[in-house]
Design a protein around this motif. Sequence first.
Motif, PDB file in Angstrom:
ATOM      1  N   LEU A 149      -9.832  -1.131 -10.099  1.00 52.45           N
ATOM      2  CA  LEU A 149      -8.529  -1.763  -9.980  1.00 52.45           C
ATOM      3  C   LEU A 149      -8.649  -3.284  -9.889  1.00 52.45           C
ATOM      4  N   SER A 150      -7.736  -3.975 -10.572  1.00 48.95           N
ATOM      5  CA  SER A 150      -7.660  -5.422 -10.402  1.00 48.95           C
ATOM      6  C   SER A 150      -6.921  -5.706  -9.098  1.00 48.95           C
ATOM      7  N   LYS A 151      -6.944  -6.947  -8.673  1.00 46.04           N
ATOM      8  CA  LYS A 151      -6.273  -7.322  -7.424  1.00 46.04           C
ATOM      9  C   LYS A 151      -4.775  -7.010  -7.504  1.00 46.04           C
ATOM     10  N   ASN A 152      -4.165  -7.327  -8.645  1.00 43.52           N
ATOM     11  CA  ASN A 152      -2.727  -7.077  -8.806  1.00 43.52           C
ATOM     12  C   ASN A 152      -2.408  -5.585  -8.787  1.00 43.52           C
ATOM     13  N   GLU A 153      -3.263  -4.775  -9.449  1.00 47.00           N
ATOM     14  CA  GLU A 153      -3.051  -3.326  -9.479  1.00 47.00           C
ATOM     15  C   GLU A 153      -3.182  -2.733  -8.078  1.00 47.00           C
ATOM     16  N   ALA A 154      -4.206  -3.177  -7.344  1.00 41.60           N
ATOM     17  CA  ALA A 154      -4.419  -2.675  -5.985  1.00 41.60           C
ATOM     18  C   ALA A 154      -3.256  -3.059  -5.076  1.00 41.60           C
ATOM     19  N   GLU A 155      -2.768  -4.290  -5.215  1.00 39.88           N
ATOM     20  CA  GLU A 155      -1.641  -4.731  -4.396  1.00 39.88           C
ATOM     21  C   GLU A 155      -0.377  -3.941  -4.722  1.00 39.88           C
ATOM     22  N   ALA A 156      -0.179  -3.622  -6.007  1.00 41.34           N
ATOM     23  CA  ALA A 156       0.997  -2.851  -6.412  1.00 41.34           C
ATOM     24  C   ALA A 156       0.950  -1.440  -5.827  1.00 41.34           C
ATOM     25  N   ILE A 157      -0.232  -0.811  -5.858  1.00 41.50           N
ATOM     26  CA  ILE A 157      -0.381   0.537  -5.308  1.00 41.50           C
ATOM     27  C   ILE A 157      -0.156   0.516  -3.802  1.00 41.50           C
ATOM     28  N   ALA A 158      -0.703  -0.489  -3.130  1.00 37.58           N
ATOM     29  CA  ALA A 158      -0.535  -0.600  -1.680  1.00 37.58           C
ATOM     30  C   ALA A 158       0.933  -0.743  -1.316  1.00 37.58           C
ATOM     31  N   GLN A 159       1.657  -1.531  -2.111  1.00 39.59           N
ATOM     32  CA  GLN A 159       3.078  -1.735  -1.841  1.00 39.59           C
ATOM     33  C   GLN A 159       3.890  -0.474  -2.129  1.00 39.59           C
ATOM     34  N   ASN A 160       3.597   0.191  -3.238  1.00 42.15           N
ATOM     35  CA  ASN A 160       4.345   1.399  -3.607  1.00 42.15           C
ATOM     36  C   ASN A 160       4.146   2.529  -2.608  1.00 42.15           C
ATOM     37  N   LEU A 161       2.930   2.650  -2.071  1.00 39.42           N
ATOM     38  CA  LEU A 161       2.621   3.743  -1.146  1.00 39.42           C
ATOM     39  C   LEU A 161       2.736   3.328   0.312  1.00 39.42           C
ATOM     40  N   ASN A 162       3.058   2.039   0.531  1.00 37.57           N
ATOM     41  CA  ASN A 162       3.236   1.527   1.891  1.00 37.57           C
ATOM     42  C   ASN A 162       1.971   1.710   2.737  1.00 37.57           C
ATOM     43  N   VAL A 163       0.825   1.308   2.176  1.00 40.90           N
ATOM     44  CA  VAL A 163      -0.447   1.370   2.893  1.00 40.90           C
ATOM     45  C   VAL A 163      -1.110  -0.001   2.824  1.00 40.90           C
ATOM     46  N   ASP A 164      -2.130  -0.211   3.652  1.00 37.91           N
ATOM     47  CA  ASP A 164      -2.849  -1.479   3.653  1.00 37.91           C
ATOM     48  C   ASP A 164      -3.664  -1.628   2.376  1.00 37.91           C
ATOM     49  N   LEU A 165      -3.810  -2.877   1.919  1.00 36.13           N
ATOM     50  CA  LEU A 165      -4.623  -3.149   0.735  1.00 36.13           C
ATOM     51  C   LEU A 165      -6.078  -2.739   0.978  1.00 36.13           C
ATOM     52  N   LYS A 166      -6.561  -2.942   2.204  1.00 39.90           N
ATOM     53  CA  LYS A 166      -7.934  -2.565   2.549  1.00 39.90           C
ATOM     54  C   LYS A 166      -8.139  -1.062   2.376  1.00 39.90           C
ATOM     55  N   THR A 167      -7.118  -0.272   2.731  1.00 39.52           N
ATOM     56  CA  THR A 167      -7.220   1.186   2.593  1.00 39.52           C
ATOM     57  C   THR A 167      -7.305   1.592   1.126  1.00 39.52           C
ATOM     58  N   VAL A 168      -6.607   0.867   0.251  1.00 37.61           N
ATOM     59  CA  VAL A 168      -6.666   1.141  -1.189  1.00 37.61           C
ATOM     60  C   VAL A 168      -8.083   0.942  -1.698  1.00 37.61           C
ATOM     61  N   TYR A 169      -8.706  -0.179  -1.335  1.00 35.83           N
ATOM     62  CA  TYR A 169     -10.070  -0.463  -1.791  1.00 35.83           C
ATOM     63  C   TYR A 169     -11.079   0.541  -1.226  1.00 35.83           C
ATOM     64  N   GLU A 170     -10.898   0.939   0.037  1.00 37.77           N
ATOM     65  CA  GLU A 170     -11.811   1.924   0.648  1.00 37.77           C
ATOM     66  C   GLU A 170     -11.735   3.261  -0.080  1.00 37.77           C
ATOM     67  N   MET A 171     -10.498   3.706  -0.389  1.00 41.22           N
ATOM     68  CA  MET A 171     -10.337   4.987  -1.060  1.00 41.22           C
ATOM     69  C   MET A 171     -10.853   4.918  -2.484  1.00 41.22           C
ATOM     70  N   GLU A 172     -10.699   3.776  -3.159  1.00 42.08           N
ATOM     71  CA  GLU A 172     -11.216   3.622  -4.516  1.00 42.08           C
ATOM     72  C   GLU A 172     -12.731   3.794  -4.515  1.00 42.08           C
ATOM     73  N   THR A 173     -13.394   3.207  -3.529  1.00 43.25           N
ATOM     74  CA  THR A 173     -14.853   3.339  -3.416  1.00 43.25           C
ATOM     75  C   THR A 173     -15.252   4.783  -3.170  1.00 43.25           C
ATOM     76  N   ARG A 174     -14.504   5.477  -2.313  1.00 43.64           N
ATOM     77  CA  ARG A 174     -14.819   6.877  -2.025  1.00 43.64           C
ATOM     78  C   ARG A 174     -14.631   7.761  -3.255  1.00 43.64           C
ATOM     79  N   LEU A 175     -13.576   7.495  -4.018  1.00 41.49           N
ATOM     80  CA  LEU A 175     -13.311   8.302  -5.205  1.00 41.49           C
ATOM     81  C   LEU A 175     -14.402   8.140  -6.253  1.00 41.49           C
ATOM     82  N   ASP A 176     -14.987   6.945  -6.330  1.00 37.00           N
ATOM     83  CA  ASP A 176     -16.022   6.701  -7.328  1.00 37.00           C
ATOM     84  C   ASP A 176     -17.403   7.116  -6.856  1.00 37.00           C
ATOM     85  N   GLY A 177     -17.524   7.517  -5.582  1.00 41.45           N
ATOM     86  CA  GLY A 177     -18.803   7.983  -5.079  1.00 41.45           C
ATOM     87  C   GLY A 177     -19.091   9.398  -5.547  1.00 41.45           C
ATOM     88  N   LYS A 178     -20.331   9.777  -5.522  1.00 39.78           N
ATOM     89  CA  LYS A 178     -20.749  11.114  -5.965  1.00 39.78           C
ATOM     90  C   LYS A 178     -21.572  11.777  -4.877  1.00 39.78           C
TER      91      LYS A 178
END
Length: 285
Positions: A149-178
């Motif tokens: 995700l780009s910064k703008n995409e991550a910020e948009a998702i955080a705003q739409n779901l009403n969650v912290d931007l930090k939580t978006v980045y943490e979950m993105e890392t977890r999803l890409d882990g194996k």
Amino acid sequence: MSNSLALPITLTAGNFDSYLNVVGQTNKLNAEEERELAIRFRDHQDLEAAKQLVMANLRFVAHVARGYNGYGLPMNDIVQEGNIGLMKAVKRFNPDLGIRLVSFAVHWIRAEIHEYVIKNWRIVKIATTKSQRKLFFNLRKSKKNLGWLSKNEAEAIAQNLNVDLKTVYEMETRLDGKDMAFDLPEADSSEEAYSAPISYLEQHNTDPALLLENADWAGHKEMLLSNALQGLDERSQDIVASRWLTEKKLTLHELAERYNVSAERIRQLEKNAMKKLKGAVSILA
């Protein structure tokens, strides 16, 4: 209620297609029939009425479950969890609200499926908080056509779901882990073998023989220390105990008043006593 309702066919991996055929042939209920059955169950605890409500909506559960086909989990298990959600919904359904059962039940069906997916998608639980669970499913959908995700995409998702931007980045890392097996199968090269976690996560201090040896050696040192302490004169024993072996340690001046000597003399006696004790413990080191 779930224990009292039996499905017409056992839902297993081997006969999943047969199950879909059976539930696809069940009769649909119109709004009036559904309301009548719901009232019978609510007012008279009529399990046969509840069973008819469940049976008539199993095809809807299968439809919802197909949306979770991309998680790599057995579809029959996902459908089964959805069925549990449907039965919970039937138990709580109020026919006086003027809505159809499927509109009410979809929340319960998805909730049970979400719980199953989160528990079983990875060995390590990937989402624990409410915001993480919300992100898990929504972010995975958003990333199907995206890379990181780009910064703008991550910020948009955080705003739409009403969650912290930090939580978006943490979950993105977890999803890409194996997930990785702790002990990989026999590898063709030493380099592949070394990549297995067992090769670098080994805990060397858990060898039972080593633990027993260390415990025995510690006990031996304690015995030497106890014998050395008993070999001191009474005043030296008291000084060492008062300075090192009690919860409320005394100062040099407090001990000087006790023995009517200078604080420097107490310090010298303490130093000599500690020297003897250290010598006794380190004699076999």
